[in-house]
Write a protein that holds these residues in place. Structure first.
Motif, mmCIF file in Angstrom:
data_model
loop_
_atom_site.group_PDB
_atom_site.id
_atom_site.type_symbol
_atom_site.label_atom_id
_atom_site.label_comp_id
_atom_site.label_asym_id
_atom_site.label_seq_id
_atom_site.Cartn_x
_atom_site.Cartn_y
_atom_site.Cartn_z
ATOM 1 N N GLN A 62 36.601 39.607 27.687
ATOM 2 C CA GLN A 62 37.548 38.698 26.811
ATOM 3 C C GLN A 62 39.034 38.985 27.172
ATOM 4 O OE1 GLN A 62 37.744 40.010 22.695
ATOM 5 N NE2 GLN A 62 39.107 38.109 22.188
ATOM 6 N N LEU A 63 39.821 38.046 27.839
ATOM 7 C CA LEU A 63 40.933 37.936 28.083
ATOM 8 C C LEU A 63 42.241 37.925 26.943
ATOM 9 C CD1 LEU A 63 40.586 35.636 30.924
ATOM 10 C CD2 LEU A 63 40.762 38.049 31.319
ATOM 11 N N ALA A 64 43.195 38.441 27.118
ATOM 12 C CA ALA A 64 44.070 38.652 25.969
ATOM 13 C C ALA A 64 45.539 38.017 26.529
ATOM 14 C CB ALA A 64 44.606 40.086 25.928
ATOM 15 N N PRO A 65 45.252 36.243 26.362
ATOM 16 C CA PRO A 65 46.573 35.537 26.973
ATOM 17 C C PRO A 65 47.930 35.969 26.215
ATOM 18 C CG PRO A 65 45.036 34.294 25.796
ATOM 19 C CD PRO A 65 44.173 35.595 25.756
ATOM 20 N N ASN A 66 47.751 36.363 24.907
ATOM 21 C CA ASN A 66 48.948 36.501 24.105
ATOM 22 C C ASN A 66 49.738 37.715 24.521
ATOM 23 O OD1 ASN A 66 49.066 34.216 22.377
ATOM 24 N ND2 ASN A 66 47.905 35.235 20.896
ATOM 25 N N MET A 67 48.882 38.793 25.236
ATOM 26 C CA MET A 67 49.449 40.061 25.616
ATOM 27 C C MET A 67 49.841 40.121 26.839
ATOM 28 S SD MET A 67 49.768 41.503 22.560
ATOM 29 C CE MET A 67 50.293 43.003 23.066
ATOM 30 N N ALA A 68 49.087 39.539 27.815
ATOM 31 C CA ALA A 68 49.205 39.387 29.282
ATOM 32 C C ALA A 68 49.540 38.126 29.939
ATOM 33 C CB ALA A 68 48.312 40.148 29.763
ATOM 34 N N PRO A 69 50.184 37.398 29.222
ATOM 35 C CA PRO A 69 50.186 35.711 29.698
ATOM 36 C C PRO A 69 50.188 35.365 31.180
ATOM 37 C CG PRO A 69 52.303 36.293 28.790
ATOM 38 C CD PRO A 69 51.506 37.524 28.707
ATOM 39 N N ARG A 70 51.000 36.189 32.027
ATOM 40 C CA ARG A 70 51.147 35.582 33.566
ATOM 41 C C ARG A 70 49.862 36.241 34.149
ATOM 42 N NH1 ARG A 70 56.323 33.875 34.927
ATOM 43 N NH2 ARG A 70 55.905 34.596 36.869
ATOM 44 N N HIS A 71 49.580 37.300 33.920
ATOM 45 C CA HIS A 71 48.244 38.011 34.454
ATOM 46 C C HIS A 71 46.965 37.339 34.222
ATOM 47 C CE1 HIS A 71 50.788 41.367 35.466
ATOM 48 N NE2 HIS A 71 50.118 41.609 36.411
ATOM 49 N N VAL A 72 46.953 36.750 32.900
ATOM 50 C CA VAL A 72 45.806 35.950 32.296
ATOM 51 C C VAL A 72 45.770 34.711 33.108
ATOM 52 C CG1 VAL A 72 44.852 34.931 30.513
ATOM 53 C CG2 VAL A 72 45.207 37.504 30.405
ATOM 54 N N ALA A 73 47.072 33.972 33.218
ATOM 55 C CA ALA A 73 47.113 32.802 33.952
ATOM 56 C C ALA A 73 46.421 32.786 35.297
ATOM 57 C CB ALA A 73 48.279 32.254 33.875
ATOM 58 N N ASN A 74 46.823 33.981 35.962
ATOM 59 C CA ASN A 74 46.183 34.053 37.451
ATOM 60 C C ASN A 74 44.690 34.365 37.630
ATOM 61 O OD1 ASN A 74 48.693 33.713 38.515
ATOM 62 N ND2 ASN A 74 49.109 36.038 38.894
ATOM 63 N N ILE A 75 44.101 35.191 36.431
ATOM 64 C CA ILE A 75 42.748 35.534 36.154
ATOM 65 C C ILE A 75 42.014 34.087 36.160
ATOM 66 C CG2 ILE A 75 41.229 36.843 35.092
ATOM 67 C CD1 ILE A 75 43.107 38.930 34.939
ATOM 68 N N ARG A 76 42.463 33.488 35.439
ATOM 69 C CA ARG A 76 41.882 32.080 34.955
ATOM 70 C C ARG A 76 41.951 31.037 36.534
ATOM 71 N NH1 ARG A 76 44.880 30.949 29.295
ATOM 72 N NH2 ARG A 76 43.182 31.770 27.950
ATOM 73 N N MET A 77 43.016 31.148 37.047
ATOM 74 C CA MET A 77 43.245 30.394 38.319
ATOM 75 C C MET A 77 42.103 31.033 39.411
ATOM 76 S SD MET A 77 46.861 29.263 38.958
ATOM 77 C CE MET A 77 47.986 30.495 38.263
ATOM 78 N N LEU A 78 41.916 32.273 39.511
ATOM 79 C CA LEU A 78 41.066 32.997 40.534
ATOM 80 C C LEU A 78 39.800 32.740 40.122
ATOM 81 C CD1 LEU A 78 43.216 36.283 40.427
ATOM 82 C CD2 LEU A 78 42.606 35.159 42.669
ATOM 83 N N ALA A 79 39.255 32.596 38.836
ATOM 84 C CA ALA A 79 38.006 32.429 38.466
ATOM 85 C C ALA A 79 37.722 31.044 38.730
ATOM 86 C CB ALA A 79 37.688 32.625 37.012
ATOM 87 N N GLN A 80 38.581 29.806 38.316
ATOM 88 C CA GLN A 80 38.355 28.571 38.808
ATOM 89 C C GLN A 80 38.143 28.422 40.170
ATOM 90 O OE1 GLN A 80 41.466 26.995 36.130
ATOM 91 N NE2 GLN A 80 40.195 26.370 34.816
ATOM 92 N N ASP A 120 55.954 42.360 32.628
ATOM 93 C CA ASP A 120 54.888 41.947 32.184
ATOM 94 C C ASP A 120 53.762 42.775 31.402
ATOM 95 O OD1 ASP A 120 55.215 38.917 32.987
ATOM 96 O OD2 ASP A 120 55.054 39.740 34.962
ATOM 97 N N TYR A 121 54.194 44.110 31.648
ATOM 98 C CA TYR A 121 53.472 45.156 30.800
ATOM 99 C C TYR A 121 53.512 45.311 29.363
ATOM 100 C CZ TYR A 121 53.178 46.837 35.822
ATOM 101 O OH TYR A 121 52.822 46.983 37.204
ATOM 102 N N THR A 122 54.589 44.884 28.965
ATOM 103 C CA THR A 122 54.790 44.602 27.407
ATOM 104 C C THR A 122 55.310 43.312 26.944
ATOM 105 O OG1 THR A 122 57.017 45.176 27.471
ATOM 106 C CG2 THR A 122 55.769 46.906 27.532
ATOM 107 N N VAL A 123 55.015 42.863 25.803
ATOM 108 C CA VAL A 123 55.551 41.549 25.274
ATOM 109 C C VAL A 123 56.285 41.834 23.973
ATOM 110 C CG1 VAL A 123 53.640 40.236 26.346
ATOM 111 C CG2 VAL A 123 53.394 41.383 23.943
ATOM 112 N N PRO A 124 57.199 40.882 23.618
ATOM 113 C CA PRO A 124 58.208 41.198 22.278
ATOM 114 C C PRO A 124 57.279 40.659 21.267
ATOM 115 C CG PRO A 124 58.997 39.321 23.605
ATOM 116 C CD PRO A 124 57.975 39.991 24.631
#
Length: 297
Positions: A62-80, A120-124
């Motif tokens: 399970q990905l956490a787009p709210n907590m790591a948005p840029r890395h999760v966006a990359n992971i989605r692109m890599l999977a696709q 990107d390691y933290t989010v406000p």
């Protein structure tokens, strides 16, 4: 971080032990089993990746787009892009991590991946208006801990981050300022290495198939990498669940961390007193109160 007395008392009362003269509380497992449907929320298919390894075993993250948005966006692109197909699980370090990706580090990455950094390691949290269910117990690694939108978080001021708990997935990287693209991933298979928090991006958690990672042979090379005499575990495919045919899509739910059921669950994790437990702990740390996840009924 300074908290108001009222907020501390409210949190403590919410998780206080049951009085001795009341009925024994249910176990966390019994509470989960009897929980109402209203205590659960569906996990979106686009937040799930399905990794199939040699032999057909599947590991669902399970990905956490709210907590790591840029890395999760990359992971989605890599999977696709089917980038992980033909790569491998090539590092398994005892009581630490199982890591997967391109062992050669030469496979070209798809175009369009986002640049990442240590920022990107933290989010406000302030501008996200997310409800925080706080844990009123001390934490060795953060001034405050709690749960936000189904995820455990550590916090310092307005900054929040996902912790390195068992089963959580992080992004491999080289030395700073490199923050990793998301192509190299690892799952924690041992005691929570919380010292890594805010030093590496945590992007999600394994919610199904964890045994396929934690039971792998340990690598004999440095840091648990497999050597030439050992065979990495081939990855057949990695797909976003939302890209799979409807009949093949997994469906999972997580407990709503704003629900009364979850508050009761936390109280039981911290103050369990039943037929087995003689001495309630009187507290629980962030990684020892995993958010319940289940297959959708």
């Amino acid at each position: 971080m300074i908290h108001s007395l009222s907020s501390i008392l409210a949190a403590a009362l919410a998780l206080a032990p049951i009085p001795a003269d009341s009925a024994p509380p249910a176990t966390p497992a019994a509470l989960i089993a009897s929980s109402p449907a209203s205590a659960w929320t569906n996990i979106p298919a686009e937040d799930l990746i399905v990794m199939t390894i040699e032999g057909g075993a599947k590991i669902i993250v399970q990905l956490a787009p709210n907590m790591a948005p840029r890395h999760v966006a990359n992971i989605r692109m890599l999977a696709q892009a089917h980038w992980w197909d033909g790569t491998s699980i090539n590092r398994v370090q005892d009581n630490y991590v199982a890591q997967w990706g391109d062992a050669t580090e030469k496979k070209p990455l798809p175009a369009g991946l986002l640049q990442t950094s240590a920022a990107d390691y933290t989010v406000p949290l302030a501008n996200r208006r997310l409800h925080v269910t706080s844990l009123p117990y001390p934490d060795a690694y953060a001034s405050k801990t709690g749960f936000v939108a189904g995820w455990p978080v550590a916090m310092d001021g307005d900054a929040a981050w996902l912790p390195h708990c068992y089963g959580y997935v992080g992004v491999g990287r080289n030395l700073s300022p490199d923050a990793g693209t998301g192509a190299e991933l690892y799952a924690v298979i041992g005691q929570a290495p919380r010292q890594l928090d805010r030093n590496i991006a945590v992007v999600g958690r394994v919610i199904d198939g964890m045994a396929h990672l934690s039971s792998l042979p340990r690598g004999s090379g440095e840091l648990g990498f497999y050597t030439g005499s050992e065979r990495p575990v081939p990855i057949v495919s990695v797909r976003l669940a939302s890209d799979l045919p409807a009949a093949q899509q997994p469906h999972f739910q997580q407990m709503d961390t704003t629900s009364p059921t979850f508050t009761q669950y936390l109280r039981l994790r911290a103050n369990r007193k039943d037929d087995f437990y003689e001495r309630p702990a009187g507290g629980v740390d962030l990684c020892n109160a995993p958010v319940p996840v289940r297959a959708k009924p």
